[in-house]
Design a protein around this motif. Structure first.
Motif, PDB file in Angstrom:
ATOM      1  N   VAL A   1       0.847  -1.204   0.000  1.00 36.89           N
ATOM      2  CA  VAL A   1       0.000   0.000   0.000  1.00 36.89           C
ATOM      3  C   VAL A   1       0.877   1.246   0.000  1.00 36.89           C
ATOM      4  CG1 VAL A   1      -1.642   1.323   1.393  1.00 36.89           C
ATOM      5  CG2 VAL A   1      -2.004  -1.116   1.029  1.00 36.89           C
ATOM      6  N   ALA A   2       1.920   1.244   0.831  1.00 40.71           N
ATOM      7  CA  ALA A   2       2.820   2.401   0.889  1.00 40.71           C
ATOM      8  C   ALA A   2       3.538   2.613  -0.441  1.00 40.71           C
ATOM      9  CB  ALA A   2       3.837   2.217   2.011  1.00 40.71           C
ATOM     10  N   SER A   3       3.941   1.533  -1.082  1.00 44.96           N
ATOM     11  CA  SER A   3       4.653   1.682  -2.359  1.00 44.96           C
ATOM     12  C   SER A   3       3.730   2.206  -3.451  1.00 44.96           C
ATOM     13  CB  SER A   3       5.292   0.356  -2.781  1.00 44.96           C
ATOM     14  OG  SER A   3       4.304  -0.601  -3.108  1.00 44.96           O
ATOM     15  N   VAL A   4       2.470   1.787  -3.432  1.00 44.51           N
ATOM     16  CA  VAL A   4       1.520   2.319  -4.409  1.00 44.51           C
ATOM     17  C   VAL A   4       1.280   3.806  -4.144  1.00 44.51           C
ATOM     18  CG1 VAL A   4      -0.890   2.205  -5.179  1.00 44.51           C
ATOM     19  CG2 VAL A   4       0.436   0.100  -4.917  1.00 44.51           C
ATOM     20  N   LEU A   5       1.197   4.187  -2.870  1.00 44.64           N
ATOM     21  CA  LEU A   5       1.053   5.610  -2.535  1.00 44.64           C
ATOM     22  C   LEU A   5       2.258   6.416  -3.019  1.00 44.64           C
ATOM     23  CD1 LEU A   5      -0.543   5.531   1.028  1.00 44.64           C
ATOM     24  CD2 LEU A   5      -1.575   6.350  -1.093  1.00 44.64           C
ATOM     25  N   VAL A   6       3.431   5.842  -2.890  1.00 45.57           N
ATOM     26  CA  VAL A   6       4.628   6.520  -3.395  1.00 45.57           C
ATOM     27  C   VAL A   6       4.516   6.719  -4.897  1.00 45.57           C
ATOM     28  CG1 VAL A   6       7.100   6.203  -3.828  1.00 45.57           C
ATOM     29  CG2 VAL A   6       6.192   5.828  -1.543  1.00 45.57           C
ATOM     30  N   GLN A   7       4.073   5.692  -5.605  1.00 50.39           N
ATOM     31  CA  GLN A   7       3.957   5.795  -7.057  1.00 50.39           C
ATOM     32  C   GLN A   7       2.881   6.799  -7.475  1.00 50.39           C
ATOM     33  OE1 GLN A   7       3.292   1.644  -7.927  1.00 50.39           O
ATOM     34  NE2 GLN A   7       5.340   1.429  -8.797  1.00 50.39           N
ATOM     35  N   VAL A   8       1.785   6.850  -6.725  1.00 48.88           N
ATOM     36  CA  VAL A   8       0.657   7.685  -7.124  1.00 48.88           C
ATOM     37  C   VAL A   8       0.800   9.128  -6.636  1.00 48.88           C
ATOM     38  CG1 VAL A   8      -1.842   7.999  -6.830  1.00 48.88           C
ATOM     39  CG2 VAL A   8      -0.913   5.736  -7.282  1.00 48.88           C
ATOM     40  N   VAL A   9       1.350   9.322  -5.437  1.00 53.93           N
ATOM     41  CA  VAL A   9       1.393  10.654  -4.836  1.00 53.93           C
ATOM     42  C   VAL A   9       2.796  11.256  -4.856  1.00 53.93           C
ATOM     43  CG1 VAL A   9       0.976  11.953  -2.712  1.00 53.93           C
ATOM     44  CG2 VAL A   9      -0.582  10.115  -3.359  1.00 53.93           C
ATOM     45  N   ALA A  10       3.772  10.518  -4.351  1.00 59.70           N
ATOM     46  CA  ALA A  10       5.101  11.092  -4.158  1.00 59.70           C
ATOM     47  C   ALA A  10       5.856  11.304  -5.466  1.00 59.70           C
ATOM     48  CB  ALA A  10       5.922  10.211  -3.221  1.00 59.70           C
TER      49      ALA A  10
END
Length: 164
Positions: free
Chosen positions: A18-27
């Motif tokens: 979940v954190a890695s997907v957030l990194v890809q989508v947001v960060a």
């Protein structure tokens, strides 16, 4: 391995995904915007973003492979050649991450945007990640030996069953 250990590791892997997907989508888009406005590193913007995205992808590949290995542990089939394929993918992903560390240092080395010490630290990080890949490779070798011993034990058990 206990059921609780497998569940705990799966929770950690799920949170990491979940954190890695957030990194890809947001960060990553935010980083791209920030690098576009900073004139010191604007010329390395594209390679830097590609390295970050590939690095996150390598972590995701490792998480999926570990999840699959945990499934094999739960079913009691980890001592098969199918497990070796997943470990091979993990080793490849970790080795790829080491190469990405070296590539990041090479991308940031020219110019004065990043201190030379940071580039040196990235080189050391690349060596450390390559060392992790080697440790996992040694563990893969041990798994292969265990698989061979397990197969040998099955053959000996079959022979013993025939005698009895």
């Amino acid at each position: 391995m206990s059921v609780m250990t497998i569940r705990a590791l799966r929770i950690v892997l799920g949170l990491a995904m979940v954190a890695s997907v957030l990194v890809q989508v947001v960060a990553v888009p935010g980083l791209s915007r920030d690098l576009g406005t900073d004139s010191d590193v604007a010329d390395v913007r594209v390679p830097l973003i590609v390295i970050v995205v590939l690095g996150v992808l390598m972590a995701q590949v490792c998480a999926v492979c570990i999840w699959r290995l945990l499934s094999m542990v739960r079913r009691g089939t980890v001592f098969t050649s199918a497990a070796l394929r997943w470990v091979d993918v993990i080793v490849g992903a970790i080795a790829g991450a080491a190469l990405l560390c070296f590539a990041l240092g090479a991308v940031l080395a020219p110019g004065e945007a990043v201190a030379p010490g940071v580039v040196l630290l990235l080189g050391f990080l690349g060596l450390l990640v390559a060392g992790v890949a080697l440790v996992v490779w040694v563990q893969r070798t041990l798994l292969a030996q265990a698989i061979a011993r397990d197969a040998e034990a099955r053959v000996l058990q079959a022979e013993l069953d025939e005698v009895v």
